[in-house]
Motif scaffolding. Structure first.
Motif, mmCIF file in Angstrom:
data_model
loop_
_atom_site.group_PDB
_atom_site.id
_atom_site.type_symbol
_atom_site.label_atom_id
_atom_site.label_comp_id
_atom_site.label_asym_id
_atom_site.label_seq_id
_atom_site.Cartn_x
_atom_site.Cartn_y
_atom_site.Cartn_z
ATOM 1 N N SER A 96 -10.241 -4.185 2.548
ATOM 2 C CA SER A 96 -9.024 -4.550 1.822
ATOM 3 C C SER A 96 -8.571 -5.939 2.245
ATOM 4 C CB SER A 96 -7.894 -3.548 2.101
ATOM 5 O OG SER A 96 -8.186 -2.278 1.559
ATOM 6 N N VAL A 97 -7.857 -6.603 1.335
ATOM 7 C CA VAL A 97 -7.305 -7.936 1.602
ATOM 8 C C VAL A 97 -5.865 -7.964 1.108
ATOM 9 C CG1 VAL A 97 -7.493 -10.411 1.168
ATOM 10 C CG2 VAL A 97 -9.568 -9.018 1.330
ATOM 11 N N ALA A 98 -4.971 -8.437 1.948
ATOM 12 C CA ALA A 98 -3.570 -8.607 1.559
ATOM 13 C C ALA A 98 -3.130 -10.025 1.910
ATOM 14 C CB ALA A 98 -2.669 -7.594 2.255
ATOM 15 N N VAL A 99 -2.329 -10.630 1.036
ATOM 16 C CA VAL A 99 -1.840 -11.998 1.243
ATOM 17 C C VAL A 99 -0.340 -12.018 0.962
ATOM 18 C CG1 VAL A 99 -2.069 -14.431 0.621
ATOM 19 C CG2 VAL A 99 -4.072 -12.915 0.483
ATOM 20 N N VAL A 128 -0.007 -15.948 4.809
ATOM 21 C CA VAL A 128 -0.671 -15.197 5.870
ATOM 22 C C VAL A 128 -1.444 -14.081 5.188
ATOM 23 C CG1 VAL A 128 1.372 -13.745 6.232
ATOM 24 C CG2 VAL A 128 -0.373 -13.893 8.015
ATOM 25 N N ALA A 129 -2.653 -13.838 5.656
ATOM 26 C CA ALA A 129 -3.505 -12.822 5.024
ATOM 27 C C ALA A 129 -4.114 -11.929 6.094
ATOM 28 C CB ALA A 129 -4.600 -13.490 4.197
ATOM 29 N N TYR A 130 -4.502 -10.727 5.670
ATOM 30 C CA TYR A 130 -5.141 -9.768 6.570
ATOM 31 C C TYR A 130 -6.356 -9.198 5.850
ATOM 32 C CZ TYR A 130 -5.532 -5.757 9.804
ATOM 33 O OH TYR A 130 -5.971 -4.825 10.723
ATOM 34 N N PHE A 131 -7.479 -9.302 6.518
ATOM 35 C CA PHE A 131 -8.733 -8.740 6.026
ATOM 36 C C PHE A 131 -9.103 -7.591 6.946
ATOM 37 C CE2 PHE A 131 -13.374 -8.718 6.741
ATOM 38 C CZ PHE A 131 -13.828 -8.378 5.480
ATOM 39 N N ASP A 152 -11.425 -3.669 7.289
ATOM 40 C CA ASP A 152 -12.300 -2.639 6.708
ATOM 41 C C ASP A 152 -11.881 -1.234 7.121
ATOM 42 O OD1 ASP A 152 -13.101 -2.412 9.335
ATOM 43 O OD2 ASP A 152 -15.232 -2.728 8.954
ATOM 44 N N GLY A 153 -10.812 -1.108 7.946
ATOM 45 C CA GLY A 153 -10.304 0.203 8.345
ATOM 46 C C GLY A 153 -11.061 0.858 9.476
ATOM 47 N N ARG A 154 -12.035 0.146 10.058
ATOM 48 C CA ARG A 154 -12.808 0.734 11.162
ATOM 49 C C ARG A 154 -12.822 -0.172 12.394
ATOM 50 N NH1 ARG A 154 -18.369 1.538 8.416
ATOM 51 N NH2 ARG A 154 -17.682 -0.431 7.470
ATOM 52 N N TYR A 155 -13.415 -1.350 12.249
ATOM 53 C CA TYR A 155 -13.487 -2.249 13.399
ATOM 54 C C TYR A 155 -13.401 -3.727 12.999
ATOM 55 C CZ TYR A 155 -18.279 -3.055 11.855
ATOM 56 O OH TYR A 155 -19.385 -3.384 11.103
ATOM 57 N N LYS A 156 -13.583 -4.040 11.722
ATOM 58 C CA LYS A 156 -13.602 -5.434 11.277
ATOM 59 C C LYS A 156 -12.231 -5.829 10.731
ATOM 60 C CE LYS A 156 -17.314 -6.684 9.087
ATOM 61 N NZ LYS A 156 -17.940 -7.620 10.060
ATOM 62 N N GLU A 157 -11.654 -6.885 11.288
ATOM 63 C CA GLU A 157 -10.356 -7.367 10.813
ATOM 64 C C GLU A 157 -10.213 -8.852 11.134
ATOM 65 O OE1 GLU A 157 -7.596 -6.327 14.733
ATOM 66 O OE2 GLU A 157 -6.965 -5.650 12.760
ATOM 67 N N ALA A 158 -9.311 -9.500 10.422
ATOM 68 C CA ALA A 158 -9.012 -10.921 10.683
ATOM 69 C C ALA A 158 -7.625 -11.239 10.130
ATOM 70 C CB ALA A 158 -10.059 -11.824 10.031
ATOM 71 N N TRP A 159 -6.812 -11.908 10.953
ATOM 72 C CA TRP A 159 -5.513 -12.430 10.514
ATOM 73 C C TRP A 159 -5.701 -13.909 10.214
ATOM 74 C CZ3 TRP A 159 -1.366 -9.454 9.469
ATOM 75 C CH2 TRP A 159 -1.314 -8.176 10.018
ATOM 76 N N LEU A 160 -5.357 -14.332 9.012
ATOM 77 C CA LEU A 160 -5.607 -15.706 8.566
ATOM 78 C C LEU A 160 -4.298 -16.361 8.121
ATOM 79 C CD1 LEU A 160 -7.853 -13.601 6.879
ATOM 80 C CD2 LEU A 160 -9.124 -15.736 7.141
ATOM 81 N N ARG A 161 -4.195 -17.648 8.366
ATOM 82 C CA ARG A 161 -2.982 -18.391 7.992
ATOM 83 C C ARG A 161 -3.356 -19.771 7.445
ATOM 84 N NH1 ARG A 161 1.693 -16.124 10.143
ATOM 85 N NH2 ARG A 161 1.300 -14.446 11.659
#
Length: 224
Positions: free
Chosen positions: A85-88, A96-99, A101-110
């Motif tokens: 999922s991706v939210a902005v 600011v965005a959040y990527f 996968d609900g398990r272990y992969k994530e990234a906070w982006l700005r």
């Protein structure tokens, strides 16, 4: 010897009268001249020089702060392969965005949002989001994480949909949780405990309440 006659007396009187007349005339002339001199007005004072009025300076109007070309809004959606999922969240030209996968992969982006709606957001872990807002209704783009690109579409979201986050210390561990709530109610999230990622429990999207390791926390909507 003959005594002077009346004629001589008359002549003497005439001479005396002429003398007096001449004396009076002379005295009168001096008096008139003196009086005229005293009565003559002194030279009139010079009129003060006219000065040009100082031109008034109209202050320039204070420019009002310009509004960002891109409207504030939240967006949430899935990658095209349905892997994450991706939210902005966009506010005042920043995003600011959040990527996740609900398990272990994530990234906070700005990053910043350009006037044409394009954006390039980056994360500390090296992930990059390239996207564009289309007519204020959705964001399409790509998230590149760990060398792999994920294309996505995130539709405009209204609270309680959108991006949420909670940080706290639970039983000595630093907790950092992120959640994406889609418009259809689907949730994707990850909670890290001292940097170790696991799937996040569901939050109450109306209040942000969530229980992590037996302790109730309150997630908050994320804005730049």
């Amino acid at each position: 010897m003959k005594r002077p006659g009346p004629l001589l007396t008359l002549l003497a009187g005439l001479v005396l009268g002429l003398f007096m007349l001449t004396l009076n005339a002379t005295s009168g002339t001096k008096t008139a001249s003196s009086s005229y001199s005293e009565a003559s007005p002194s030279a009139s004072p010079k009129a003060p020089a006219k000065t040009s009025p100082t031109p008034s300076v109209t202050p320039s109007p204070t420019p009002s702060p310009s509004k960002p070309a891109v409207a504030n809004a939240n967006y949430a959606g899935r990658t095209d392969d349905d892997a994450a999922s991706v939210a902005v969240s966009v506010r005042d030209g920043k995003a600011v965005a959040y990527f996740c996968d609900g398990r272990y992969k994530e990234a906070w982006l700005r990053g910043r949002v350009n006037n044409n709606g394009s954006m390039k957001l980056t994360a500390p872990n090296g992930a990059v989001l390239d996207g564009r807002i289309e007519q204020g209704k959705k964001i399409t783009g790509t998230v590149k994480d760990e060398g792999r690109p994920y294309t996505f579409t995130a539709d405009k979201a209204v609270k309680p949909s959108g991006l949420w986050r909670a940080t706290a210390k639970v039983r000595g561990a630093k907790i950092d949780g992120g959640w994406i709530v889609l418009p259809n109610g689907r949730q994707t999230g990850i909670v890290t405990r001292d940097g170790k990622a696991t799937s996040a429990p569901r939050i109450d999207p109306e209040t942000g309440a969530v229980t992590v390791d037996g302790q109730q926390l309150t997630a908050q909507p994320v804005t730049p």
